[in-house]
Design an enzyme around this catalytic site. Structure first.
Site, PDB file in Angstrom:
ATOM      1  N   GLU B  68      -5.779  14.338   6.745  1.00  0.00           N
ATOM      2  CA  GLU B  68      -5.009  15.300   7.524  1.00  0.00           C
ATOM      3  C   GLU B  68      -5.521  16.724   7.414  1.00  0.00           C
ATOM      4  OE1 GLU B  68      -3.654  12.838   5.750  1.00  0.00           O
ATOM      5  OE2 GLU B  68      -2.419  11.706   7.153  1.00  0.00           O
ATOM      6  N   HIS B 137       9.852  10.412   4.835  1.00  0.00           N
ATOM      7  CA  HIS B 137       9.594  10.208   6.265  1.00  0.00           C
ATOM      8  C   HIS B 137      10.788  10.601   7.127  1.00  0.00           C
ATOM      9  CE1 HIS B 137       6.357   7.653   4.686  1.00  0.00           C
ATOM     10  NE2 HIS B 137       5.834   7.598   5.891  1.00  0.00           N
TER      11      HIS B 137
HETATM   12  C1  LIG Z   1      -0.650  11.387   4.294  1.00  0.00           C
HETATM   13  C2  LIG Z   1      -0.241  10.255   5.160  1.00  0.00           C
HETATM   14  N1  LIG Z   1      -0.870  10.084   6.335  1.00  0.00           N
HETATM   15  C3  LIG Z   1      -0.528   9.068   7.136  1.00  0.00           C
HETATM   16  C4  LIG Z   1       0.459   8.200   6.783  1.00  0.00           C
HETATM   17  C5  LIG Z   1       0.891   7.084   7.722  1.00  0.00           C
HETATM   18  N2  LIG Z   1       0.342   5.832   7.208  1.00  0.00           N
HETATM   19  C6  LIG Z   1       1.070   5.035   6.419  1.00  0.00           C
HETATM   20  S1  LIG Z   1       0.187   3.773   5.817  1.00  0.00           S
HETATM   21  C7  LIG Z   1      -1.184   4.284   6.641  1.00  0.00           C
HETATM   22  C8  LIG Z   1      -2.472   3.550   6.491  1.00  0.00           C
HETATM   23  C9  LIG Z   1      -2.948   3.578   5.105  1.00  0.00           C
HETATM   24  O1  LIG Z   1      -4.129   2.899   5.016  1.00  0.00           O
HETATM   25  P1  LIG Z   1      -4.718   2.506   3.623  1.00  0.00           P
HETATM   26  O2  LIG Z   1      -4.779   3.682   2.728  1.00  0.00           O
HETATM   27  O3  LIG Z   1      -5.979   1.775   3.880  1.00  0.00           O
HETATM   28  O4  LIG Z   1      -3.617   1.551   2.995  1.00  0.00           O
HETATM   29  P2  LIG Z   1      -3.204   0.073   3.437  1.00  0.00           P
HETATM   30  O5  LIG Z   1      -2.106   0.221   4.429  1.00  0.00           O
HETATM   31  O6  LIG Z   1      -4.393  -0.592   3.985  1.00  0.00           O
HETATM   32  O7  LIG Z   1      -2.707  -0.576   2.188  1.00  0.00           O
HETATM   33  C10 LIG Z   1      -0.939   5.408   7.381  1.00  0.00           C
HETATM   34  C11 LIG Z   1      -1.903   6.089   8.256  1.00  0.00           C
HETATM   35  C12 LIG Z   1       1.106   8.424   5.560  1.00  0.00           C
HETATM   36  N3  LIG Z   1       2.124   7.645   5.159  1.00  0.00           N
HETATM   37  N4  LIG Z   1       0.721   9.435   4.766  1.00  0.00           N
END
Ligand SMILES: Cc1ncc(C[n+]2csc(CCOP(=O)(O)OP(=O)(O)O)c2C)c(N)n1
Ligand SMILES: [Mg+2]
Lengths: 319, 339
Positions: B68, B137
């Site tokens: 971000e 959230h």
């Molecule tokens: C700082 C932040 N950006 C975006 C999100 C929205 N979001 C929640 S899970 C996710 C994907 C996360 O991907 P990853 O780190 O690969 O974890 P996974 O879901 O694969 O376990 C996103 C974009 C968030 N919760 N926090």
């Protein structure tokens, strides 16, 4: 070299995660669980293998996809189901929910709704351990998406600069929501990021609990000798979409099939039977016990009360 | 009332109205581009950017890594270099990660360059509770942004306003913080086919009335309108004022309404402490003290992180009932005093 009991324990943990997620998805579909629910299905071997290598005094830092870490760290599924149902008997009194489960008493410092948000917290816990000369290692779980975030780079560097007892566990499930890892990072293998910071880094098959365990055990041993941190990239794959309401249609069918054919729970069962000489009967006993425990947990959670407004306002007074 | 003025006809969802604003501005001006997490093929988690990638391609609809601070900063940099980026941050709760880029870079740049540089940059994000998404959230953080000189802060409540304000935000030559609400995306309302914009800094009377002014923005406007219906049954004629833009605030419109009704309720979803509502109240008492017949009432979220538990979440968030109660208190306080 691995005992039958040890292998069966690993299997039991993974199967518990499998059953927990499957049952909770049902509860979600019945409208009993609200909000975001990110299943750990398909990734069971990572949390299980890593936590098996940790000692009682150690810490873990979890993620939004954290139920598996929590169970592998020894949580009681009763209080987990209660939490995701928003009940007062939950680990966080029903105030946290799925994305915020923590059980500090067993060294689970908590899941996080902010992707990457937990990584520096884990580094801080390791720093505390070093300052107080305690023998505590911190395993920080995070996935490929979090590895794109700035806090990861900074935390990796900090832990490296200060030789902190951290095992960075990069659960590369190849997706951040629907963004494939190839589109978010130029490196083919994410563990190489650690090398750039001078940190010992490895890659393992994240679907094979024994591979994960072996790497984690070595990493934890290094940390205990002040030779940390260590980064482990565990390659794995979700069995479904990002969360319960995401069908995951963007996941190529053949890749999904491939990873399902290397299902961590089935592989773990295989290890218990081939290496540990466990019998079908041993497995059936475990399966039955796990299902029973889960059924009881669901019943417990359903019957549990919600926090009263009075208690809530008492708690948050002057917050 | 802007909505009443539109001819009966087409209705759009809030998210569709936003989508249309983005499309129109991207067609009109090829320096406009959007970026954020999973906004391409997936169309964003709240489906505001659906289909943009098909019309404008991956060069103008950028799926970013989960980073971000850096992609927001890149947006600010692109704006400085002459583009008009619209950056999406999925939840307002994640804006702490980008605060340096917003507060120290985007907001200050024009000032610090002696008014030579400009930052035509829009940050789109959404906040609010109501979906069981718990403490990280569900926040309403508009006050943070209002506190930083150099930012425009917009919080539309209707599809009409959402579209018109987003178009203005994109055309604005400075940074605009455009705050949506997760419970509004599916709401429907009239949106004319003909092109229009809604000026930044101009509020709107969502319902005219004589007895009490209810000032509300974003999702709280819906509760305020509901409250006004209930109050009407009891013979209290409420006026609902939606500032639409919180910074700069349409103080003229607010004062005009206050002078007419002489009673004020401010309804904000955000927690009360340090909130925009208190700021508006202080302004009113400074500028229109003599008109007020009773103390200004503020209805706000409880000063606590948002609990996950469904019932407690609802208890911590204000609804129409609290607005009704507050309006009655102000109106009857005066009746009691004059009896
Ligand atoms: C700082 C932040 N950006 C975006 C999100 C929205 N979001 C929640 S899970 C996710 C994907 C996360 O991907 P990853 O780190 O690969 O974890 P996974 O879901 O694969 O376990 C996103 C974009 C968030 N919760 N926090
Ligand atoms: Mg991932």
């Amino acid at each position: 070299m691995y005992s039958k009991k040890f292998l069966l324990d690993l299997y039991k943990t993974m199967y518990t995660i499998r059953v927990f997620e499957s049952e909770c998805i049902k509860l979600y579909r019945q409208g009993l669980i609200r909000g975001y629910y990110h299943p750990y299905l398909g990734e069971e071997a990572v949390g299980t293998g890593v936590c098996a290598a940790l000692g009682k005094q150690d810490y873990i830092v979890s993620t939004h996809r954290g139920h598996g870490h929590c169970i592998a760290r020894g949580a009681d599924v009763k209080h987990m189901v209660a939490e995701v149902l928003g009940k007062e008997t939950g680990y966080c009194l029903g105030l946290g929910g799925s994305m915020h489960i923590a059980d500090i008493t067993v060294g689970n410092l908590g899941a996080n709704g902010i992707v990457g948000g937990g990584i520096p917290l884990g580094v801080g816990a390791a720093l505390a351990s070093k300052i107080r000369k305690e023998d505590r290692v911190v395993a920080i779980f995070f996935s490929d998406g979090a590895s794109n975030n700035g806090v990861f780079a900074e935390s990796l560097n900090l832990a490296g600069a200060w030789s902190l007892p951290v095992v960075f566990v990069l659960e590369n499930n190849h997706y951040a929501v629907c963004t494939p890892v190839e589109k978010s990072c130029k490196a083919d293998d994410l563990y190489t990021i650690g090398q750039g910071f001078g940190i010992e880094s490895h890659m393992v098959d994240g679907n094979d609990v024994l591979e994960v365990y072996a790497a984690a055990q070595e990493a934890v041993a290094k940390c205990r000798k002040a030779k940390g941190p260590v980064l482990i990239e565990a390659k794995t794959y979700r069995h479904g979409g990002h969360h319960v309401n995401d069908p995951g249609a963007y996941m190529p069918q053949d890749r999904l099939e491939y990873f399902k054919s290397r299902d961590p729970v089935t592989l773990g069962k295989g290890h218990a039977m081939s290496i540990g000489k466990a019998t079908k009967n041993d497995i059936a006993k475990i399966d039955k016990a796990v299902q029973k425990e889960m059924d009881e947990a669901v019943a417990f959670a359903k019957e549990s009360p919600e926090m009263s407004e009075e208690r809530f306002f008492e708690l948050v007074e002057n917050y | 009332m802007a909505n009443a003025k539109t001819k009966a006809g087409r209705e759009l969802q809030y998210r569709e109205a936003l989508n249309e604003a983005l499309k129109e501005e991207m067609r009109r001006d090829d320096t406009v581009f959007v970026m954020g997490e999973n906004i391409g093929e997936r169309g964003g988690s709240f489906k505001v950017t659906v289909d943009l990638i098909h019309e404008f391609g991956a060069d103008r609809v950028l799926d970013t890594p989960l980073a971000e601070a850096s992609f927001t900063g890149a947006g600010v940099g692109a704006a400085i270099a002459g583009m008009r980026p619209v950056v999406e941050i999925l939840f307002i709760d994640f804006t702490p990660l980008i605060m340096d880029q917003i507060a120290n870079q985007a907001a200050k740049y024009r000032f610090m360059t002696g008014f030579k540089g400009s930052v035509p940059f829009v940050l789109r994000t959404q906040g609010g509770s109501g979906n069981g998404l718990a403490a990280q959230h569900s926040q309403n953080l508009e006050a943070w942004f209002c506190h930083i000189p150099g930012l425009r802060v917009v919080m539309p409540s209707t599809p009409y306003d959402a579209k018109g304000l987003l178009k203005s935000a994109i055309r604005h030559d400075g940074p605009v913080i455009f705050l949506e609400h997760k419970l509004l995306y599916q709401t429907k309302g009239p949106v004319p086919e003909k092109e229009y914009v809604v000026e930044l800094g101009k509020g709107d009377i969502k319902r005219e009335g004589r007895d009490v002014t209810i000032i509300a923005w974003s999702h709280m406007v819906l509760h305020a309108l509901k409250a006004a219906d209930v109050l009407a049954q009891e013979g209290i004629d409420a006026e609902v004022v939606d500032p639409r833009t919180l910074s700069p605030l349409d103080t003229e419109l607010i004062l005009e309404s206050v002078r007419k009704t002489e009673h004020v309720v401010i309804a904000q979803e955000a927690v009360r402490r340090g909130g925009v509502g208190s700021d508006i109240a202080s302004y009113i008492q400074e500028q229109a003290f003599d008109y007020l017949d009773a103390p200004i009432r503020i209805v706000a979220g409880h000063n606590t992180p948002m609990p996950f538990n469904l019932h407690l979440e609802s208890v911590c968030t204000p609804h129409a009932e609290e607005i009704v109660a507050a309006a009655k208190e102000t109106v009857y306080a005066e009746k009691r005093a004059s009896a």
